[in-house]
Design an enzyme around this catalytic site. Structure first.
Site, mmCIF file in Angstrom:
data_model
loop_
_atom_site.group_PDB
_atom_site.id
_atom_site.type_symbol
_atom_site.label_atom_id
_atom_site.label_comp_id
_atom_site.label_asym_id
_atom_site.label_seq_id
_atom_site.Cartn_x
_atom_site.Cartn_y
_atom_site.Cartn_z
ATOM 1 N N GLU A 110 19.059 72.273 -77.211
ATOM 2 C CA GLU A 110 18.936 73.640 -77.711
ATOM 3 C C GLU A 110 17.513 74.207 -77.645
ATOM 4 O O GLU A 110 16.855 74.429 -78.661
ATOM 5 C CB GLU A 110 19.462 73.702 -79.145
ATOM 6 N N GLU A 153 28.072 69.706 -79.973
ATOM 7 C CA GLU A 153 28.053 69.789 -81.438
ATOM 8 C C GLU A 153 29.062 70.820 -81.895
ATOM 9 O O GLU A 153 29.012 71.979 -81.486
ATOM 10 C CB GLU A 153 26.668 70.183 -81.969
#
Length: 458
Positions: free
Chosen positions: A162, A350
């Site tokens: 990320e 996730e």
């Protein structure tokens, strides 16, 4: 139905579960340094022990075996492997991941290694951290050392978790280590150097491993809070940064033109031929999804040219986030529409939720709302697969209750309950449900319209 070869797994991050911060030659990390400042974590805690995974990894792998997991996504602490962020390797630190990989393979669980998840040697911050181009080169060297050691056995990699989320929370909002507060425009070199490091690390891994390699991006459906031009422009900017900048760079070899309107944008880090490195081909794309976001213009303008709020549904998790499974399908469809044949296979790296989990007097942790959350998101995922989008895996966030950054131990994300005083593990009802789901999938019994896919209790 999920295809054969699909990876059903769980995910963690090193700093959030390992503990053992001063053992076996591990160096100081940015989080160690950051958390010495008082008042940064709501419960005053730190990651010194966390879930003690560094000492209890065999027990944790035993639980994974009991659950029938096909894969485990873990991150590697750069500070364990190279305490100063460069130079000689710390053998004891690298040996931990060597043992972990062997332990997973002995249990027929695919190791999925993430090289960087928000945690880096503090020594690198003395020279600018990710603001400095040198850090990208150091990261490539780190990847080389790790891949040389375990690349013969690890066939699945993510380089960086990320990039925009890290830039925003660590270098703009100051909520995460190293806690800097730059404007979004001034922080763009952070994003660029993360992506450059990704490209260098991808090349390093490929030199040692026949592997699937990618990075992960945290995406959300975004919408303006009103129809005003100001809110629309703010929404375009945030959506571009969060959803498109990383993927445009690695798949198209450029940054989105919408970023030209970003105030104070610093593009000085972008040098000739950088995108040849950043666009090094990837084999898959990791996707984090939790909730949609509503965006408004910022008044007055601060470090960001927008204000954001989570939005869109009921009920909420203990993070205060709405539960909107359809948002996952929206993101997947938008990715397919934007990139077409350039889009690699996707892995949901996730997806999960924090809930008000309690250990009962009988030693049980019932979490039916988490089961419903997971089931509903997996149904959306199955629909996306049936529509023709290639999705190769799904990783629940998270395997264990853990240190949740600035929120300390006040939120419980795991499908395994951790008593942080005794470190005793207890499988929550969601863990038992996940095991049954995987067993059913392996025996070709689980279809998305079967009642067995859904929770049995509310």
């Amino acid at each position: 139905m999920f295809p054969r070869g699909f990876l059903f797994g769980v995910a963690t991050a090193a700093y959030q579960i390992e503990g053992a911060l001063t053992e076996d030659g591990r160096g100081e990390s940015v989080w160690d340094r950051f958390l010495r400042q008082p008042g940064l974590v709501v419960d005053g805690s730190d990651g010194a022990v966390a879930a003690d995974h560094y000492h209890r990894w065999r027990e944790d792998l035993g639980i994974m075996t009991e659950l029938g997991l096909g894969a485990y996504r873990f991150s590697i602490s750069w500070s364990r492997v190279q305490p100063d962020g460069g130079g000689a390797v710390n053998e004891a630190g690298l040996a931990f991941y060597d043992r972990l990989v062997d332990g997973l393979l002995e249990r027929n669980i695919e190791p999925v290694a993430t090289l960087f998840h928000s945690d880096m040697p503090a020594a690198l911050m003395d020279n600018g951290g990710w603001r400095a181009r040198e850090t990208s080169a150091r990261f490539g060297d780190f990847a080389e050392h790790v891949a040389r050691r375990i690349g013969d056995r690890v066939s699945n990699w993510f380089t960086i978790a990320e990039p925009y989320t890290l830039m925003r929370h660590s270098y703009v909002l100051g909520e995460h280590a190293p806690g800097l507060r730059l404007s979004t425009g001034a922080a763009l070199p952070v994003m660029h150097h993360l992506l450059l490091g990704h490209g260098l690390a991808t090349r390093a891994i490929r030199s040692h491993s026949k592997a699937r390699i990618g990075l992960t991006n945290h995406s959300s459906p975004c919408q303006p809070v009103s129809q005003t031009a100001e809110d629309g422009a703010a929404n375009t900017m945030f959506e571009t940064l969060r959803n498109h900048t990383v993927t445009d760079a690695i798949l198209l070899g450029r940054y989105p033109e919408e970023l030209e309107a970003l105030p104070d944008a610093d593009w000085s880090a972008v040098l000739e031929n950088d995108f040849e490195i950043i666009q090094t081909p990837v084999d898959w794309l990791g996707l984090t999804y939790f909730h949609p976001i509503a965006v408004s213009s910022a008044a007055p303008y601060g470090s960001e040219p927008f204000d954001i709020a989570v939005t869109g549904g009921e009920p909420e998790t203990t993070m205060g986030w709405p539960i909107v499974p359809a948002g996952l399908g929206e993101i997947l469809t938008r990715l397919q529409d934007r990139y077409g044949d350039r889009l690699p296979p996707i892995v949901i790296t996730e997806n999960g939720c924090s809930m008000p989990d309690r250990l009962s007097d009988e030693g049980r942790v019932d979490d039916p709302r988490r089961i419903r959350f997971l089931a509903d998101h997996l149904k959306v995922l199955a629909g996306a697969i049936q529509s023709g989008i290639r999705i190769d895996g799904y990783f629940i966030w998270s395997f264990l209750d853990h240190f949740e950054w600035e929120l300390g131990y006040t939120k419980r994300w795991g499908i395994v309950y951790v008593d942080f005083e005794t470190q005793r593990r207890t499988l929550k009802s969601s863990a038992h449900w996940y095991r049954e789901l995987i067993e059913g999938w392996r025996s070709a019994q689980v279809l998305m319209d079967r009642p067995s896919f859904l929770p049995t209790r509310e």
